[in-house]
Scaffold this motif. Sequence first.
Motif, PDB file in Angstrom:
ATOM      1  N   PHE A  83     -23.795  20.747 -18.175  1.00 52.90           N
ATOM      2  CA  PHE A  83     -24.980  20.339 -17.567  1.00 52.90           C
ATOM      3  C   PHE A  83     -24.930  20.658 -16.247  1.00 52.90           C
ATOM      4  N   ALA A  84     -24.061  21.147 -15.558  1.00 45.27           N
ATOM      5  CA  ALA A  84     -24.622  22.087 -14.307  1.00 45.27           C
ATOM      6  C   ALA A  84     -24.845  23.195 -14.493  1.00 45.27           C
ATOM      7  N   VAL A  87     -29.275  23.269 -15.729  1.00 52.41           N
ATOM      8  CA  VAL A  87     -30.273  22.976 -14.710  1.00 52.41           C
ATOM      9  C   VAL A  87     -29.955  24.113 -13.502  1.00 52.41           C
ATOM     10  N   VAL A 130     -25.860  21.637  -7.397  1.00 50.11           N
ATOM     11  CA  VAL A 130     -25.815  21.519  -8.543  1.00 50.11           C
ATOM     12  C   VAL A 130     -24.720  22.653  -8.801  1.00 50.11           C
ATOM     13  N   ALA A 256     -34.994  15.963  -9.457  1.00 51.59           N
ATOM     14  CA  ALA A 256     -34.675  16.158 -10.020  1.00 51.59           C
ATOM     15  C   ALA A 256     -33.126  16.200  -9.537  1.00 51.59           C
ATOM     16  N   TYR A 260     -30.141  14.453 -11.822  1.00 47.63           N
ATOM     17  CA  TYR A 260     -28.614  15.148 -11.439  1.00 47.63           C
ATOM     18  C   TYR A 260     -27.747  15.024 -11.209  1.00 47.63           C
ATOM     19  N   ARG A 264     -24.483  13.483 -12.822  1.00 50.33           N
ATOM     20  CA  ARG A 264     -23.109  14.257 -13.045  1.00 50.33           C
ATOM     21  C   ARG A 264     -21.976  13.040 -12.429  1.00 50.33           C
ATOM     22  N   ARG A 324     -26.255  10.530 -20.549  1.00 46.29           N
ATOM     23  CA  ARG A 324     -27.023  11.488 -19.282  1.00 46.29           C
ATOM     24  C   ARG A 324     -26.728  12.462 -20.536  1.00 46.29           C
ATOM     25  N   VAL A 328     -31.052  14.619 -19.332  1.00 45.46           N
ATOM     26  CA  VAL A 328     -30.385  16.159 -18.614  1.00 45.46           C
ATOM     27  C   VAL A 328     -31.608  16.391 -20.169  1.00 45.46           C
ATOM     28  N   LEU A 331     -35.079  16.839 -18.221  1.00 47.03           N
ATOM     29  CA  LEU A 331     -34.943  16.659 -17.405  1.00 47.03           C
ATOM     30  C   LEU A 331     -35.309  18.479 -17.492  1.00 47.03           C
TER      31      LEU A 331
END
Length: 659
Positions: A83-84, A87, A130, A256, A260, A264, A324, A328, A331
């Motif tokens: 995810f990180a 993003v 992030v 965002a 996020y 997380r 999630r 994301v 997103l």
Amino acid sequence: MTTTTLAVLVPVLPFLGSVAGLLLGRTAPGFVRPLAVLPTLAAAVLAVVVAVRQGGGKSIEAATQLTPTGSVPIDLSLYIDGFAALVAVLVGVVATCVQIYSTGYLREDPRYPSYAALVSLFTSAMLLVVYSGDLMVLLVGWEVMGICSYFLVGHYWETPEARAASLKAFLVTKLGDVPFLIGLFALATDAGTFRITGVLGAVASGGLDHPTLIALLLLAGVAGKSAQFPLHTWLPDAMAGPTPVSALIHAATMVAAGIYFTARLLPVFAASAAAMTVLAVMAAVTMVGSGLAALAQDDIKRVLAYSTIGQLGYMAGALAVGDRGAAVFHLLSHAAFKALLFLAAGTVIHAAGTNSLTAMSRMSGLAKRVPDAFWTMTVALLALAAIPPFAGFFSKEAVLVAAEHTALGDRDVAPAAAGWTVLVAGLLTALLTAAYALRLWLRTFRGRGAEAPDHGRQPIAMTAVLWALAIPSLGFGLTVTYLDDWFDGHALTPTLTTAVLGTGLAAAGAVITYAVWRTLAVRAPAAVPVPHVAHPDAEAGQVEAEALRLPHPAEDPADPGRALLGPLHGPAAAGFHLDAVYRTAFVRPVLAAASLVRFLDREVVDTYVRAAGDSAKGLGWLVRRAQTGNVQTYLSALLAGSVVLVIAAVALANAVAGA
């Protein structure tokens, strides 16, 4: 270089660019644009390298103790999972596009150096959020973004709208940040650490003693930052800032951040069924309410602002049903087409040479005058309306599929009621989204308003960015089958049921809106231009404009939104009067309390202070009067005093002897 070193450089480079831009903005203006673009571009490239090395596999972690606290330690740590990594790429790419676009959009703005430096600092703060593996360090980036938004939204501080909007954005988000901060401390107290890995480990082992309280406190901050009901009212007003800032806030930073953060720490929220239900209801109200409000706005940027609120509602809805990955994914998809929508709208405004041309009822002939904005905005609106095969279709479907699974009991992360709430609201919002998206397109590019002056072809820096963002707006959704490893390993592909329902409702919304518009367009009179000069709200140094003799937007006969909403049009156009509710419930009591405190301070406290001063002054006057300088008077007073003391001593001795 190691992956950890590259990851550290990602937020550091924009920060250094920001500092250098501020220092050299006046002394070496030729370096301002390179310092705005190059560090951010380098950060985006490094974020891509980090994402490739991470590959959706095992998380990258590194930490060093920042400072000894004597209790819960604070670490300077990295925690980069799939995810990180994705993003961060999103933030870097969108920020780079905004910086490049701004070199053309604000080329004549005298405050461009400070603007560019603040955009770089904004980007750095979001990248810190992030990549951070410690909640206290994350909080630093979280709050720096709030400060940056205050200055950037108020960039045109000469106008009262910009000043009020920047103050409102700051105060409303701070209203959510106070319980958010308390929630972070409560979470760290229960988990014994601020490290995200430690917190998630404590949740997995059942180590949270107050999961519902912590989750609800954190949700207050998320609602403020990500503009969710009831703390969403700052975002439409924030359109008073430069349009590229709107693109950055709506696509890659600020709003965002809340989504996020929730993604997380989703296990923290999932530990409380009550918190997941509250999140589902909040998302549902946000989705439907913002869709109705967008359908009633005449200002193109306010339509897009309410659209962002609704799409964030989709993301919050996905989180409310425990997925999630879907949140994301939407997103990332939303960032591409929403940045494109705002930057295309900015091109329309820039073409007219004035910030006043934001009312759709005043637009005409734009499809031929700004073809780049016309075609790219068409792509972005199709993605927003979730029409296949555009990006928004796949990411919106991922949300609806997650809600369907929860509603039917196939997934037990959240209550089934939360699933049904998100699913029904999401389907209704699909209809509303297609309706206001088509309304925006028709009124912007097929409207019958009077044409504003044509200021020629737009800078290549602006048009190139539009086409660059059109690519992911069209094709990003097609990568869905390759992203499973990045999103917890489960598929995000659409199912037949939700695809048919969602697309069918979107098509119905578009068809109804077009039919109403065609009917009204035949009857509505065209606008008549009236020459005018020097509009005070001009952007980018352009001051030539036209005033247009038009009906008031609330009475515009060519607006299909009025016909579709009926009696709801007035309340929806005013944001359902939530600002009035807040003024009555919060602002007026605070002002009344301030008046009471001022009265008590002036009439009570000051009275005692003045009395004390007057008493000292009177005593001093008496002492001064006694100091005559006459020796005979002093000797007489001394003799009289001695006599009094002797008499008092004799009387006291007699009294003691008699006793």
